[in-house]
Design a protein around this motif. Sequence first.
Motif, PDB file in Angstrom:
ATOM      1  N   THR A  59      -0.666   5.771  12.735  1.00  0.00           N
ATOM      2  CA  THR A  59      -1.863   5.548  11.928  1.00  0.00           C
ATOM      3  C   THR A  59      -1.617   5.883  10.460  1.00  0.00           C
ATOM      4  O   THR A  59      -2.065   5.157   9.572  1.00  0.00           O
ATOM      5  N   GLU A  60      -0.872   6.963  10.206  1.00  0.00           N
ATOM      6  CA  GLU A  60      -0.621   7.379   8.824  1.00  0.00           C
ATOM      7  C   GLU A  60       0.136   6.300   8.057  1.00  0.00           C
ATOM      8  O   GLU A  60      -0.165   6.013   6.903  1.00  0.00           O
ATOM      9  N   VAL A  61       1.125   5.710   8.723  1.00  0.00           N
ATOM     10  CA  VAL A  61       1.924   4.661   8.073  1.00  0.00           C
ATOM     11  C   VAL A  61       1.066   3.418   7.878  1.00  0.00           C
ATOM     12  O   VAL A  61       1.067   2.801   6.800  1.00  0.00           O
ATOM     13  N   ALA A  62       0.321   3.029   8.904  1.00  0.00           N
ATOM     14  CA  ALA A  62      -0.521   1.835   8.818  1.00  0.00           C
ATOM     15  C   ALA A  62      -1.556   1.978   7.700  1.00  0.00           C
ATOM     16  O   ALA A  62      -1.780   1.033   6.928  1.00  0.00           O
ATOM     17  N   ASP A  63      -2.174   3.157   7.600  1.00  0.00           N
ATOM     18  CA  ASP A  63      -3.156   3.379   6.530  1.00  0.00           C
ATOM     19  C   ASP A  63      -2.503   3.337   5.155  1.00  0.00           C
ATOM     20  O   ASP A  63      -3.060   2.784   4.208  1.00  0.00           O
ATOM     21  N   ALA A  64      -1.322   3.923   5.046  1.00  0.00           N
ATOM     22  CA  ALA A  64      -0.610   3.898   3.760  1.00  0.00           C
ATOM     23  C   ALA A  64      -0.248   2.469   3.369  1.00  0.00           C
ATOM     24  O   ALA A  64      -0.335   2.096   2.197  1.00  0.00           O
ATOM     25  N   PHE A  70      -3.480  -3.106  -0.788  1.00  0.00           N
ATOM     26  CA  PHE A  70      -4.700  -3.364  -1.549  1.00  0.00           C
ATOM     27  C   PHE A  70      -4.490  -3.106  -3.039  1.00  0.00           C
ATOM     28  O   PHE A  70      -4.846  -3.939  -3.877  1.00  0.00           O
ATOM     29  N   ILE A  71      -3.914  -1.956  -3.367  1.00  0.00           N
ATOM     30  CA  ILE A  71      -3.703  -1.629  -4.779  1.00  0.00           C
ATOM     31  C   ILE A  71      -2.776  -2.655  -5.423  1.00  0.00           C
ATOM     32  O   ILE A  71      -3.028  -3.138  -6.530  1.00  0.00           O
ATOM     33  N   ALA A  72      -1.698  -2.999  -4.718  1.00  0.00           N
ATOM     34  CA  ALA A  72      -0.739  -3.960  -5.265  1.00  0.00           C
ATOM     35  C   ALA A  72      -1.371  -5.330  -5.472  1.00  0.00           C
ATOM     36  O   ALA A  72      -1.119  -5.995  -6.474  1.00  0.00           O
ATOM     37  N   ARG A  73      -2.211  -5.737  -4.552  1.00  0.00           N
ATOM     38  CA  ARG A  73      -2.825  -7.062  -4.652  1.00  0.00           C
ATOM     39  C   ARG A  73      -3.906  -7.099  -5.727  1.00  0.00           C
ATOM     40  O   ARG A  73      -4.016  -8.048  -6.488  1.00  0.00           O
ATOM     41  N   GLU A  74      -4.713  -6.055  -5.780  1.00  0.00           N
ATOM     42  CA  GLU A  74      -5.853  -6.053  -6.702  1.00  0.00           C
ATOM     43  C   GLU A  74      -5.497  -5.681  -8.141  1.00  0.00           C
ATOM     44  O   GLU A  74      -6.189  -6.090  -9.059  1.00  0.00           O
ATOM     45  N   ALA A  97      -3.554  -6.343   6.131  1.00  0.00           N
ATOM     46  CA  ALA A  97      -3.730  -4.982   5.611  1.00  0.00           C
ATOM     47  C   ALA A  97      -4.823  -4.943   4.540  1.00  0.00           C
ATOM     48  O   ALA A  97      -5.646  -4.022   4.530  1.00  0.00           O
ATOM     49  N   CYS A  98      -4.839  -5.922   3.663  1.00  0.00           N
ATOM     50  CA  CYS A  98      -5.870  -5.967   2.612  1.00  0.00           C
ATOM     51  C   CYS A  98      -7.262  -6.157   3.219  1.00  0.00           C
ATOM     52  O   CYS A  98      -8.230  -5.527   2.777  1.00  0.00           O
ATOM     53  N   ASN A  99      -7.360  -7.016   4.219  1.00  0.00           N
ATOM     54  CA  ASN A  99      -8.653  -7.233   4.878  1.00  0.00           C
ATOM     55  C   ASN A  99      -9.119  -5.984   5.619  1.00  0.00           C
ATOM     56  O   ASN A  99     -10.288  -5.601   5.547  1.00  0.00           O
ATOM     57  N   ARG A 100      -8.227  -5.329   6.317  1.00  0.00           N
ATOM     58  CA  ARG A 100      -8.565  -4.104   7.049  1.00  0.00           C
ATOM     59  C   ARG A 100      -8.922  -2.975   6.074  1.00  0.00           C
ATOM     60  O   ARG A 100      -9.763  -2.135   6.377  1.00  0.00           O
ATOM     61  N   TYR A 101      -8.277  -2.959   4.915  1.00  0.00           N
ATOM     62  CA  TYR A 101      -8.590  -1.951   3.900  1.00  0.00           C
ATOM     63  C   TYR A 101     -10.084  -2.001   3.578  1.00  0.00           C
ATOM     64  O   TYR A 101     -10.751  -0.965   3.560  1.00  0.00           O
TER      65      TYR A 101
END
Length: 160
Positions: A59-64, A70-74, A97-101
């Motif tokens: 979970t820690e890796v997936a959340d990171a 998200f930060i990279a895309r936005e 990942a961006c959608n789940r964020y």
Amino acid sequence: MYTNLENTQIKEVLLNDIDQLINAKKTEIKYIKEQQLKSILESVLRVTNVDVTERSNRTEVADAVKVFSFIAREHTNNNFKEIGEFINRDHSTIVIACNRYSDLYKTDTEFRYKADRCLSKFFAEEGEEQPKEVDIESINQDLSVITSHYVKLKTTSKDF
């Protein structure tokens, strides 16, 4: 006839020079994009103590990965493919990942706290002010309060 040959040689030299300039600019842009991603990666790593390039289902890796993506895309001009290549993931993983964020940010307070800390760290290291996120829920609440007051006023004015 000699001038045609000379003009052709000049055109070839000019085209070659233009190609070199374009390639140099592409290399420079790629370097800048990679530096931006590296900066985000370091920010996320400092906050989460997780390496997003690690292949793991924890979970820690997936959340990171979600926060990094998200930060990279936005906040950069990188596309999904470039972001994915940087952390050894497929572009579709970055899209997901961006959608789940977005979903997690709205519902999971612990995730939101980590994401906000990563964003703050990133903008602090970049020397930029973090953009203010407007909480839509609070705006909706404010609007409903205003609307209810308006309805009450309208109703009481009819009584007079």
